[in-house]
Design a protein around this motif. Structure first.
Motif, PDB file in Angstrom:
ATOM      1  N   ASN A  92       0.580   4.191  -3.039  1.00  0.00           N
ATOM      2  CA  ASN A  92       0.508   5.769  -2.589  1.00  0.00           C
ATOM      3  C   ASN A  92       1.640   6.330  -3.085  1.00  0.00           C
ATOM      4  O   ASN A  92       1.369   7.439  -3.639  1.00  0.00           O
ATOM      5  CB  ASN A  92       0.492   5.717  -1.032  1.00  0.00           C
ATOM      6  N   SER A  94       1.038  -1.117  -0.063  1.00  0.00           N
ATOM      7  CA  SER A  94      -0.160  -0.062  -0.067  1.00  0.00           C
ATOM      8  C   SER A  94       0.907   1.207  -0.106  1.00  0.00           C
ATOM      9  O   SER A  94       0.713   2.292  -0.686  1.00  0.00           O
ATOM     10  CB  SER A  94      -1.047   0.129   1.411  1.00  0.00           C
ATOM     11  N   SER A 106      -3.248  -2.071  -8.925  1.00  0.00           N
ATOM     12  CA  SER A 106      -4.213  -2.345  -8.004  1.00  0.00           C
ATOM     13  C   SER A 106      -3.339  -2.922  -6.808  1.00  0.00           C
ATOM     14  O   SER A 106      -2.463  -3.774  -6.851  1.00  0.00           O
ATOM     15  CB  SER A 106      -4.770  -3.734  -8.498  1.00  0.00           C
ATOM     16  N   ASP A 107      -3.776  -2.585  -5.654  1.00  0.00           N
ATOM     17  CA  ASP A 107      -3.347  -3.057  -4.268  1.00  0.00           C
ATOM     18  C   ASP A 107      -3.994  -4.080  -3.919  1.00  0.00           C
ATOM     19  O   ASP A 107      -5.379  -4.355  -4.218  1.00  0.00           O
ATOM     20  CB  ASP A 107      -3.482  -2.095  -3.407  1.00  0.00           C
ATOM     21  N   THR A 167       0.930   6.482  -7.004  1.00  0.00           N
ATOM     22  CA  THR A 167      -0.146   6.949  -7.609  1.00  0.00           C
ATOM     23  C   THR A 167      -0.960   8.318  -6.630  1.00  0.00           C
ATOM     24  O   THR A 167      -2.069   8.705  -6.759  1.00  0.00           O
ATOM     25  CB  THR A 167      -1.384   6.028  -7.732  1.00  0.00           C
ATOM     26  N   LEU A 180      -7.850  -1.869  -4.145  1.00  0.00           N
ATOM     27  CA  LEU A 180      -7.970  -0.598  -4.617  1.00  0.00           C
ATOM     28  C   LEU A 180      -7.111  -0.250  -5.749  1.00  0.00           C
ATOM     29  O   LEU A 180      -5.931  -0.823  -5.923  1.00  0.00           O
ATOM     30  CB  LEU A 180      -7.417   0.299  -3.548  1.00  0.00           C
ATOM     31  N   SER A 181      -7.691  -0.036  -6.844  1.00  0.00           N
ATOM     32  CA  SER A 181      -7.288   0.311  -7.908  1.00  0.00           C
ATOM     33  C   SER A 181      -7.149   1.881  -8.572  1.00  0.00           C
ATOM     34  O   SER A 181      -8.081   2.587  -8.257  1.00  0.00           O
ATOM     35  CB  SER A 181      -7.881  -0.534  -9.147  1.00  0.00           C
ATOM     36  N   LYS A 182      -5.959   2.273  -8.853  1.00  0.00           N
ATOM     37  CA  LYS A 182      -5.758   3.604  -9.214  1.00  0.00           C
ATOM     38  C   LYS A 182      -5.012   3.885 -10.622  1.00  0.00           C
ATOM     39  O   LYS A 182      -4.137   2.771 -10.965  1.00  0.00           O
ATOM     40  CB  LYS A 182      -4.928   4.172  -8.342  1.00  0.00           C
ATOM     41  N   SER A 204      -1.931   8.139  -3.657  1.00  0.00           N
ATOM     42  CA  SER A 204      -3.095   8.050  -3.241  1.00  0.00           C
ATOM     43  C   SER A 204      -2.920   8.055  -1.596  1.00  0.00           C
ATOM     44  O   SER A 204      -1.930   8.249  -0.908  1.00  0.00           O
ATOM     45  CB  SER A 204      -3.566   6.482  -3.445  1.00  0.00           C
ATOM     46  N   ALA A 205      -3.976   7.913  -0.774  1.00  0.00           N
ATOM     47  CA  ALA A 205      -4.011   7.673   0.691  1.00  0.00           C
ATOM     48  C   ALA A 205      -4.572   6.409   0.988  1.00  0.00           C
ATOM     49  O   ALA A 205      -5.252   6.474   2.035  1.00  0.00           O
ATOM     50  CB  ALA A 205      -4.708   8.907   1.116  1.00  0.00           C
ATOM     51  N   GLN A 206      -4.108   5.363   0.541  1.00  0.00           N
ATOM     52  CA  GLN A 206      -4.386   4.175   1.109  1.00  0.00           C
ATOM     53  C   GLN A 206      -3.696   3.746   2.333  1.00  0.00           C
ATOM     54  O   GLN A 206      -2.675   4.189   2.696  1.00  0.00           O
ATOM     55  CB  GLN A 206      -3.685   2.882   0.168  1.00  0.00           C
TER      56      GLN A 206
END
Ligand SMILES: Nc1nc2c(ncn2[C@@H]2O[C@H](COP(=O)(O)OP(=O)(O)OP(=O)(O)O)[C@@H](O)[C@H]2O)c(=O)[nH]1
Ligand SMILES: [Mg+2]
Length: 419
Positions: A212, A208, A247-248, A215, A232-234, A217-219
């Protein structure tokens, strides 16, 4: 907070090659990922399992003494217990006794967030418990609501066998429906046809954190095990302009309980669908090689062992001993050493991903009818257009496109390949 006595068991008949130090370290990590206070970690090395107690009677007495002295509320075994062993141990020790699978299920039930994740965990819990319920059944909520007794989101797992069976059927049905819905969504996404990269790996390897970083992100990330349950896919734009999806996924574990793999197979479709797997390994963990083997065997169980795997040796910022890193690199020759925390060598990883996809480029001349401007649009987004002209018979395009992308869209009958 419940006080737990941990019992790390190694049997000479065990099939895995984990040393007792590694077994006990992992049990502690798992226990610390729930809300218990660990009192002590007792080591038990035995020749073979006994049907009544798993371990020898003398050892049971010793544990009973320690549990009593230290005021343990719960005793947690690193080894799986049969229903009989568990009942006997509970009686002999005079306190609740759970095994590794129940501990893992407990962690999962705490972490489940999405409705699907909750259903998956509850299904795995019920399937684990069903054969262990005595004829009349127990109300798990009567057990005091401690570790291993609650369903996802603090709901009560109330059970007798008949109820449990009914609940299992209902959950399976609901999960099937959810899955169909997801497949429909995915089909839609497929039309978008971006290549998919799945981050896989042992729990806490840093998947994760890497997502992050890649991408923005804030997983949620944490040192606790099994932080991520929902995939989660980004979108990610590679340095060469190519867009991909990252994808995580849920973390793996050595001897991951079968019920969980089954329950999470649906979520792990992300892995099955992926065009490339990035295997994130914690290179600073002395159990690196064991983790690698455990991940490969879960991938095998998922039937995806033949996919291309790019190994990311993560957390190199924690490695002082560069000799260790050199050794690891020998074990994983095509790997990228990086730090998802500091970003070191992220550029190398990105380049490897880009090379992987661009190494599979096609050069094509295609013809598209005028009424399919959506396809022309698509190629503008996904391909490098070298030449385009609008003639009477349609739109002529010379382009370069990733094979993986073209394979997905190429079946459209309106795309005519000239050469
Ligand atoms: N020092 C250091 N710590 C890292 C690095 N990558 C991840 N971590 C830490 O390792 C812990 C686990 O990271 P996560 O990203 O949650 O791991 P994960 O693989 O997603 O774990 P699960 O979701 O449990 O499967 C967190 O405390 C992170 O901050 C790294 O490169 N260096
Ligand atoms: Mg995670």
């Amino acid at each position: 907070m419940e006080k737990a006595l941990l019992i790390s068991v190694q049997l000479k008949t065990d099939k895995h090659h984990w040393r007792i130090e590694d077994i006990s370290a992992e049990l502690e990590e798992l226990a610390s990922s729930t809300s218990v206070e660990v009192l002590e970690n007792v080591i038990c090395i035995c020749d073979h399992a006994t049907p009544n107690y798993l371990i020898g009677k003398g050892k049971v007495e010793e544990i009973s003494f320690i549990a009593h002295e230290e005021g343990a509320d719960v005793v947690i075994f690193s080894h799986d217990l049969t229903g009989t062993q568990q009942r006997n141990l509970e009686k002999a020790l005079g306190r609740r006794t759970i095994d590794r699978t129940q501990l893992i299920l407990d962690i999962f039930s705490r972490r489940a967030r999405s409705p699907e994740g909750k259903m998956q965990v509850e299904l795995a819990q019920l399937e684990y418990l069903l054969p262990r319920l005595s004829g009349k059944g127990v109300m798990l909520s009567d057990l005091g609501g401690g570790i291993g007794t609650r369903g996802p989101g603090e709901t009560k797992l109330e059970l007798d066998r008949r109820q449990a069976r009914r609940k299992i059927d209902k959950l399976k049905e609901d999960l099937r429906n959810t899955r169909q819905h997801r497949l429909a969504m995915r089909k839609k996404r497929k039309n978008n046809a971006l290549p998919i990269v799945a981050l896989v790996g042992y729990t806490s390897a840093g998947k994760s954190t890497l997502l992050n970083l890649l991408t923005a992100s804030a997983q949620v990330t944490s040192e606790k095990l099994f932080t991520t349950l929902d995939p989660l896919s980004k979108n990610l734009s590679l340095p060469n302009g190519q867009n991909i999806i990252v994808s995580d996924t849920v973390g793996f574990l050595h001897e991951l309980p079968h019920h969980l793999i089954e329950a999470f197979k649906a979520t792990l479709e992300e892995v099955a669908e992926a065009d490339l797997l990035i295997h994130v390994l914690d290179a600073a963990d002395p159990r690196l090689v064991l983790h690698n083997q455990a991940v490969l065997s879960v991938l095998e169980e998922l039937g995806v062992q033949d996919k291309t795997i790019l190994v990311a040796l993560n957390k190199i910022d924690l490695i002082q001993d560069r000799g260790w890193l050199e050794l690891s690199k020998k074990d994983f020759p095509d790997s990228v050493c990086l730090s998802a925390k500091t970003g070191e060598n992220l550029d190398i990883l990105l380049k490897k991903i880009a090379d992987y996809f661009s190494g599979l480029m096609l050069s094509l001349h295609i013809l598209i009818p005028h009424n399919r401007m959506d396809l022309v649009d698509f190629f503008y987004r996904q391909a490098k257009i070298k030449k385009i002209d609008y003639s009477q018979e349609g739109v002529n395009i010379n382009l370069e496109i990733a094979r993986l992308i073209f394979e997905r869209i190429g079946k459209d009958k309106d795309i005519k390949i000239i050469c």
